[in-house]
Design a protein around this motif. Structure first.
Motif, mmCIF file in Angstrom:
data_model
loop_
_atom_site.group_PDB
_atom_site.id
_atom_site.type_symbol
_atom_site.label_atom_id
_atom_site.label_comp_id
_atom_site.label_asym_id
_atom_site.label_seq_id
_atom_site.Cartn_x
_atom_site.Cartn_y
_atom_site.Cartn_z
ATOM 1 N N ARG A 171 0.816 -1.208 0.000
ATOM 2 C CA ARG A 171 0.000 0.000 0.000
ATOM 3 C C ARG A 171 0.856 1.266 0.000
ATOM 4 N NH1 ARG A 171 -4.664 1.957 -1.411
ATOM 5 N NH2 ARG A 171 -5.696 0.075 -0.627
ATOM 6 N N ALA A 176 1.911 2.900 -5.945
ATOM 7 C CA ALA A 176 0.519 2.798 -5.500
ATOM 8 C C ALA A 176 -0.209 4.130 -5.625
ATOM 9 C CB ALA A 176 0.466 2.293 -4.058
ATOM 10 N N THR A 179 -2.923 5.701 -10.671
ATOM 11 C CA THR A 179 -4.185 4.992 -10.937
ATOM 12 C C THR A 179 -3.971 3.833 -11.901
ATOM 13 O OG1 THR A 179 -4.697 6.550 -12.720
ATOM 14 C CG2 THR A 179 -5.569 7.046 -10.517
ATOM 15 N N ILE A 254 -6.559 -9.579 -2.304
ATOM 16 C CA ILE A 254 -5.607 -9.312 -1.218
ATOM 17 C C ILE A 254 -5.969 -10.057 0.058
ATOM 18 C CG2 ILE A 254 -4.894 -7.112 -2.151
ATOM 19 C CD1 ILE A 254 -6.809 -5.716 -0.312
ATOM 20 N N ASP A 259 -6.865 -3.857 2.962
ATOM 21 C CA ASP A 259 -6.450 -2.648 2.261
ATOM 22 C C ASP A 259 -5.261 -1.945 2.906
ATOM 23 O OD1 ASP A 259 -8.519 -3.170 0.603
ATOM 24 O OD2 ASP A 259 -9.869 -1.642 1.416
ATOM 25 N N SER A 260 -5.001 -2.247 4.161
ATOM 26 C CA SER A 260 -3.936 -1.511 4.846
ATOM 27 C C SER A 260 -2.550 -1.952 4.400
ATOM 28 C CB SER A 260 -4.066 -1.688 6.362
ATOM 29 O OG SER A 260 -3.932 -3.066 6.711
ATOM 30 N N CYS A 263 -2.397 -3.444 -2.312
ATOM 31 C CA CYS A 263 -3.365 -2.907 -3.259
ATOM 32 C C CYS A 263 -3.016 -3.419 -4.649
ATOM 33 C CB CYS A 263 -3.391 -1.378 -3.234
ATOM 34 S SG CYS A 263 -1.837 -0.616 -3.753
ATOM 35 N N THR A 264 -3.961 -3.341 -5.549
ATOM 36 C CA THR A 264 -3.714 -3.723 -6.938
ATOM 37 C C THR A 264 -3.948 -2.518 -7.829
ATOM 38 O OG1 THR A 264 -5.992 -4.483 -7.227
ATOM 39 C CG2 THR A 264 -4.361 -6.129 -6.567
ATOM 40 N N ARG A 265 -3.205 -2.467 -8.921
ATOM 41 C CA ARG A 265 -3.371 -1.416 -9.911
ATOM 42 C C ARG A 265 -3.393 -2.043 -11.305
ATOM 43 N NH1 ARG A 265 -4.780 0.704 -6.131
ATOM 44 N NH2 ARG A 265 -4.033 2.583 -5.070
ATOM 45 N N GLN A 310 -10.479 -3.663 -7.026
ATOM 46 C CA GLN A 310 -9.354 -2.733 -7.055
ATOM 47 C C GLN A 310 -9.348 -1.897 -5.789
ATOM 48 O OE1 GLN A 310 -7.024 -2.589 -9.731
ATOM 49 N NE2 GLN A 310 -8.049 -4.517 -10.114
ATOM 50 N N SER A 311 -8.191 -1.620 -5.251
ATOM 51 C CA SER A 311 -8.118 -0.827 -4.013
ATOM 52 C C SER A 311 -6.872 0.021 -3.989
ATOM 53 C CB SER A 311 -8.121 -1.762 -2.798
ATOM 54 O OG SER A 311 -7.055 -2.671 -2.875
#
Length: 311
Positions: A171, A176, A179, A254, A259-260, A263-265, A310-311
């Motif tokens: 993260r 990260a 976008t 994940i 989320d902490s 993340c994925t992009r 996605q996050s």
């Protein structure tokens, strides 16, 4: 000449050792040795060259063992035809999938299969493409789920779904903040890849040629590629701040990290992707069983869209 003797000579060619061949065939070594010698005497040729170090096929032995494999495959077809006559959805179905598909597809697909064919026993396994190919060819597996391209004589393939690749990051990684990730952004990063022999590794390197170039360099000080044995291993390594990775979307969930941590992009522009297909022997008679597993996979991949949020 018997089918049992043919199994013996195939095992002997595969192992190159009488003892190991006997173990594979669940007989004693003397039993196998006598049977192979009897077959050689019946045919009037030597099938194997014997030495203390190894047993290897003669030139004519190579041809005869090859024909023996074909004969056994056809004998298995007789059994399959008989099973089809009894109940094409009541006999066991053996399905294999590559390592980068099985863990994410099986949990979704098996409940759907149970719904569509509740009386059909199912055997599943995960393996590399080369091993799945061999098992499909020798009849150990009835159908396999692989990434295209996949070509094999007398094997039918049916495309099932396509999924994009995404980048998995810690993260707090600088990338990260973006976008979308350009492929050039991966250069000079610590990119975690699967080890050699995995088709997904080759697909990532083909999609991101800059990574392949860096792998070929002798100077690895600026960029290191850590090779893992599974996608889940790579995810754990990313969570441990050892680098970033490229994953198929179905594997990019994940999960327990939340989320902490991760993340994925997506990739910028048209993302690299792979096409997943079902393959089976053209001679496999249980067409209804193949149709059922194809329907089940299509249903679950459509419903779930094979996507991690996605996050």
């Amino acid at each position: 000449m018997t089918l049992t003797e043919l199994r013996y000579i195939i095992a002997l060619q595969d192992t190159g050792h009488f003892g190991k061949a006997a173990e594979r065939c669940f007989v004693s070594q003397p039993t196998l040795s006598v049977a192979v010698k009897k077959l050689e005497e019946e045919l009037g040729v030597s099938l194997f060259e014997r030495s203390r170090a190894k047993v290897s096929c003669t030139a004519i032995g190579e041809q005869i063992v090859g024909q023996a494999r074909h004969v056994l495959e056809q004998s298995e077809r007789i059994r399959e035809l008989a099973q089809q006559g009894r109940d094409p959805l009541g006999s066991p179905l053996a399905v294999g999938a590559i390592h980068t598909v099985g863990p994410y597809l099986y949990p979704r697909t098996i409940p759907k299969l149970r719904e569509l064919a509740p009386q059909m026993p199912l055997y599943i396994e995960e393996n590399m493409t080369a091993t799945l190919r061999d098992k499909l060819r020798n009849g150990s597996l009835d159908a396999i789920v692989v990434a295209l391209p996949f070509t094999e004589a007398e094997v039918v393939t049916q495309a099932l779904y396509e999924e994009p690749f995404v980048v998995l990051l810690p993260r707090d990684h600088p990338l990260a903040a973006q976008t979308a990730i350009e492929r050039s952004d991966l250069i000079q990063q610590d990119v975690l890849l699967l080890g050699e022999g995995h088709c997904f590794r080759d697909q990532v390197l083909e999609a991101c040629p800059g990574l392949r170039q860096q792998l070929a360099r002798s100077d690895r000080l600026l960029q290191s590629v850590v090779e893992g044995s599974s996608l889940e291993t790579l995810k754990h390594m990313v969570a441990s701040q050892l680098g970033i990775s490229v994953l198929p979307l179905s594997a990019a969930q994940i999960g327990p990290y939340g989320d902490s941590l991760l993340c994925t992009r997506p990739f910028a522009g048209t993302p690299p992707s792979r096409e997943i297909a079902l393959a089976w022997r053209a001679s496999f008679p249980r067409h209804q069983a193949i149709d059922i597993i194809s329907r089940a996979i299509r249903a679950v991949t459509h419903d779930a869209q094979m996507a991690a949020p996605q996050s």
